[in-house]
Design a protein around this motif. Structure first.
Motif, PDB file in Angstrom:
ATOM      1  N   ALA A 107       2.006  11.744 -11.338  1.00  0.00           N
ATOM      2  CA  ALA A 107       1.490  10.433 -10.948  1.00  0.00           C
ATOM      3  C   ALA A 107       0.600   9.867 -12.048  1.00  0.00           C
ATOM      4  N   GLU A 108       0.618   8.562 -12.204  1.00  0.00           N
ATOM      5  CA  GLU A 108      -0.127   7.891 -13.268  1.00  0.00           C
ATOM      6  C   GLU A 108      -1.609   8.256 -13.237  1.00  0.00           C
ATOM      7  N   LYS A 109      -2.203   8.287 -12.048  1.00  0.00           N
ATOM      8  CA  LYS A 109      -3.632   8.566 -11.947  1.00  0.00           C
ATOM      9  C   LYS A 109      -3.969  10.043 -12.157  1.00  0.00           C
ATOM     10  N   GLN A 110      -2.968  10.894 -12.192  1.00  0.00           N
ATOM     11  CA  GLN A 110      -3.206  12.335 -12.334  1.00  0.00           C
ATOM     12  C   GLN A 110      -2.851  12.859 -13.721  1.00  0.00           C
ATOM     13  N   LYS A 111      -2.361  11.996 -14.587  1.00  0.00           N
ATOM     14  CA  LYS A 111      -1.832  12.451 -15.872  1.00  0.00           C
ATOM     15  C   LYS A 111      -2.898  13.098 -16.756  1.00  0.00           C
ATOM     16  N   GLU A 112      -4.122  12.555 -16.760  1.00  0.00           N
ATOM     17  CA  GLU A 112      -5.161  13.110 -17.632  1.00  0.00           C
ATOM     18  C   GLU A 112      -5.548  14.516 -17.192  1.00  0.00           C
ATOM     19  N   ARG A 113      -5.767  14.676 -15.899  1.00  0.00           N
ATOM     20  CA  ARG A 113      -6.140  16.002 -15.408  1.00  0.00           C
ATOM     21  C   ARG A 113      -4.988  16.984 -15.591  1.00  0.00           C
ATOM     22  N   ALA A 114      -3.774  16.526 -15.357  1.00  0.00           N
ATOM     23  CA  ALA A 114      -2.611  17.400 -15.536  1.00  0.00           C
ATOM     24  C   ALA A 114      -2.526  17.880 -16.979  1.00  0.00           C
ATOM     25  N   ARG A 115      -2.792  16.978 -17.928  1.00  0.00           N
ATOM     26  CA  ARG A 115      -2.740  17.370 -19.347  1.00  0.00           C
ATOM     27  C   ARG A 115      -3.855  18.351 -19.684  1.00  0.00           C
ATOM     28  N   GLN A 116      -5.056  18.101 -19.188  1.00  0.00           N
ATOM     29  CA  GLN A 116      -6.186  18.977 -19.499  1.00  0.00           C
ATOM     30  C   GLN A 116      -5.951  20.403 -18.992  1.00  0.00           C
ATOM     31  N   VAL A 117      -5.477  20.514 -17.763  1.00  0.00           N
ATOM     32  CA  VAL A 117      -5.215  21.842 -17.203  1.00  0.00           C
ATOM     33  C   VAL A 117      -4.051  22.503 -17.947  1.00  0.00           C
ATOM     34  N   PHE A 118      -3.057  21.708 -18.300  1.00  0.00           N
ATOM     35  CA  PHE A 118      -1.918  22.225 -19.074  1.00  0.00           C
ATOM     36  C   PHE A 118      -2.393  22.835 -20.391  1.00  0.00           C
ATOM     37  N   GLU A 119      -3.261  22.152 -21.100  1.00  0.00           N
ATOM     38  CA  GLU A 119      -3.731  22.642 -22.399  1.00  0.00           C
ATOM     39  C   GLU A 119      -4.560  23.912 -22.245  1.00  0.00           C
ATOM     40  N   ARG A 120      -5.400  23.966 -21.214  1.00  0.00           N
ATOM     41  CA  ARG A 120      -6.186  25.187 -20.990  1.00  0.00           C
ATOM     42  C   ARG A 120      -5.275  26.357 -20.639  1.00  0.00           C
ATOM     43  N   ARG A 153       2.124  10.286 -21.326  1.00  0.00           N
ATOM     44  CA  ARG A 153       3.242   9.425 -20.934  1.00  0.00           C
ATOM     45  C   ARG A 153       4.480  10.257 -20.610  1.00  0.00           C
ATOM     46  N   GLU A 154       4.672  11.324 -21.381  1.00  0.00           N
ATOM     47  CA  GLU A 154       5.815  12.203 -21.111  1.00  0.00           C
ATOM     48  C   GLU A 154       5.660  12.886 -19.755  1.00  0.00           C
ATOM     49  N   MET A 155       4.442  13.290 -19.436  1.00  0.00           N
ATOM     50  CA  MET A 155       4.200  13.919 -18.137  1.00  0.00           C
ATOM     51  C   MET A 155       4.505  12.952 -17.000  1.00  0.00           C
ATOM     52  N   VAL A 156       4.116  11.704 -17.178  1.00  0.00           N
ATOM     53  CA  VAL A 156       4.426  10.698 -16.158  1.00  0.00           C
ATOM     54  C   VAL A 156       5.937  10.561 -16.013  1.00  0.00           C
ATOM     55  N   LYS A 216       0.830  -1.202   0.000  1.00  0.00           N
ATOM     56  CA  LYS A 216       0.000   0.000   0.000  1.00  0.00           C
ATOM     57  C   LYS A 216       0.863   1.250   0.000  1.00  0.00           C
ATOM     58  N   GLU A 217       1.931   1.227   0.795  1.00  0.00           N
ATOM     59  CA  GLU A 217       2.832   2.377   0.857  1.00  0.00           C
ATOM     60  C   GLU A 217       3.538   2.586  -0.481  1.00  0.00           C
ATOM     61  N   GLU A 218       3.927   1.472  -1.128  1.00  0.00           N
ATOM     62  CA  GLU A 218       4.596   1.567  -2.425  1.00  0.00           C
ATOM     63  C   GLU A 218       3.647   2.126  -3.479  1.00  0.00           C
ATOM     64  N   THR A 219       2.378   1.673  -3.427  1.00  0.00           N
ATOM     65  CA  THR A 219       1.380   2.162  -4.381  1.00  0.00           C
ATOM     66  C   THR A 219       1.148   3.655  -4.204  1.00  0.00           C
ATOM     67  N   GLN A 220       1.055   4.107  -2.950  1.00  0.00           N
ATOM     68  CA  GLN A 220       0.858   5.526  -2.687  1.00  0.00           C
ATOM     69  C   GLN A 220       2.050   6.340  -3.165  1.00  0.00           C
ATOM     70  N   ALA A 221       3.241   5.792  -3.014  1.00  0.00           N
ATOM     71  CA  ALA A 221       4.440   6.502  -3.464  1.00  0.00           C
ATOM     72  C   ALA A 221       4.438   6.655  -4.972  1.00  0.00           C
ATOM     73  N   ARG A 222       3.977   5.574  -5.668  1.00  0.00           N
ATOM     74  CA  ARG A 222       3.930   5.654  -7.126  1.00  0.00           C
ATOM     75  C   ARG A 222       2.889   6.663  -7.584  1.00  0.00           C
ATOM     76  N   GLN A 223       1.826   6.861  -6.792  1.00  0.00           N
ATOM     77  CA  GLN A 223       0.748   7.751  -7.183  1.00  0.00           C
ATOM     78  C   GLN A 223       1.013   9.206  -6.795  1.00  0.00           C
ATOM     79  N   ARG A 224       2.083   9.462  -6.092  1.00  0.00           N
ATOM     80  CA  ARG A 224       2.392  10.814  -5.657  1.00  0.00           C
ATOM     81  C   ARG A 224       3.268  11.488  -6.713  1.00  0.00           C
TER      82      ARG A 224
END
Length: 284
Positions: free
Chosen positions: A146-159, A138-141, A14-22
């Motif tokens: 974080a993998e789970k945040q890549k879509e939102r990060a891209r959307q805000v980046f484009e706006r 993928r480049e953002m990752v 669980k700790e490793e998963t959280q680290a990957r998602q941060r």
């Protein structure tokens, strides 16, 4: 014993998963316009002063406890628009520029690159095209999102890129917006500078002095500063150019006509004063 080991293993996973998602690189969850909205609210109410969370939330019709409000605050600081400590907020130097219509375009362009993720993408694709959606995520990752945040990060980046003017030449490339420099005071009225403001303080009832010919003004502008090195050959050339300019700009005085023959005798006979223009008359 086995149960304890299983629990420890689950906790480690669980700790490793959280680290990957941060995420390990900074980026906002709200776009540039939301940051500008907060900056305008502060500017409209306290100018360059500061305010607290309660005031800023009220000015923007939000709840101080809402996650959206906290997200906006974080984004505004990430874009470099707001600064402060704790729950106190004020406009940064960049924020004061972004609320100024004459400087907003340049300030928005600078704010975009204040975000570490956006700066990294801009530098990585300077002069080229940015990849399509999936590859960009993928480049953002790879940059630390974080993998789970890549879509939102891209959307805000484009706006944000759109709002900062980086997509003016197409959404497949990031181009720094062109900033037109306003004319300086010297460019707006060079004659006024040459005459010390044009107030005519040296006399003449305060009227403006006549303008200097552009040719002469150009030569005067080329004069080195006092104390600078100015070789003799260049001085002579400058004086020659000045002399040639005088010949081009100014006219010679008209030639004076000599008095007609017998003029002196005629004046003497009729009791008239001698002609001051005459030379070698009998009155000399």
């Amino acid at each position: 014993m086995e149960g304890d080991q299983a629990a420890s293993a689950n906790a480690a996973r669980k700790e490793e998963t959280q680290a990957r998602q941060r995420s390990t690189i900074g980026f906002p969850y709200a776009d540039l316009n939301t940051a500008v909205d907060l900056a305008n609210a502060i500017h409209d109410h306290v100018g360059s002063g500061d305010c607290d969370d309660d005031q800023l939330a009220a000015w923007t019709n939000q709840s101080v406890k809402s996650s959206g409000f906290r997200t906006q605050i974080y984004a505004a600081r990430m874009f470099g628009v707001l600064e402060g400590e704790g729950s106190r907020h004020r406009l940064s130097e960049l924020g004061r520029s972004i609320v100024d219509p004459n400087r907003a375009r340049e300030a928005r362009a600078k704010s975009f690159q204040m975000v570490p993720l956006y700066k990294a993408i801009f530098d990585g694709h300077r002069g080229g095209v940015i990849p399509p959606t999936a590859a960009l995520e993928r480049e953002m990752v790879g940059l630390g999102v974080a993998e789970k945040q890549k879509e939102r990060a891209r959307q805000v980046f484009e706006r944000a890129a759109e709002q900062a003017g980086y997509f003016e030449h197409g959404r497949n490339r990031l181009v720094m917006p062109g900033i037109a420099q306003g004319p300086s005071r010297e460019d707006e009225n060079p004659q006024e500078e040459l005459h010390g403001g044009g107030n005519g303080s040296g006399g003449g009832g305060g009227g403006k002095e006549p303008p200097i010919d552009p040719i002469i003004a150009g030569l005067l502008a080329r004069l080195p500063k006092s104390g600078d090195v100015w070789p003799i050959a260049e001085r002579k050339l400058w004086l020659q150019l000045l002399e040639g300019s005088f010949q081009l700009i100014y006219k010679d005085a008209p030639a004076k006509l000599s008095p007609p023959p017998g003029d002196a005798d005629y004046r003497k006979e009729h009791g008239m004063p001698p002609n001051p223009e005459a030379k070698g008359s009998i009155f000399d």
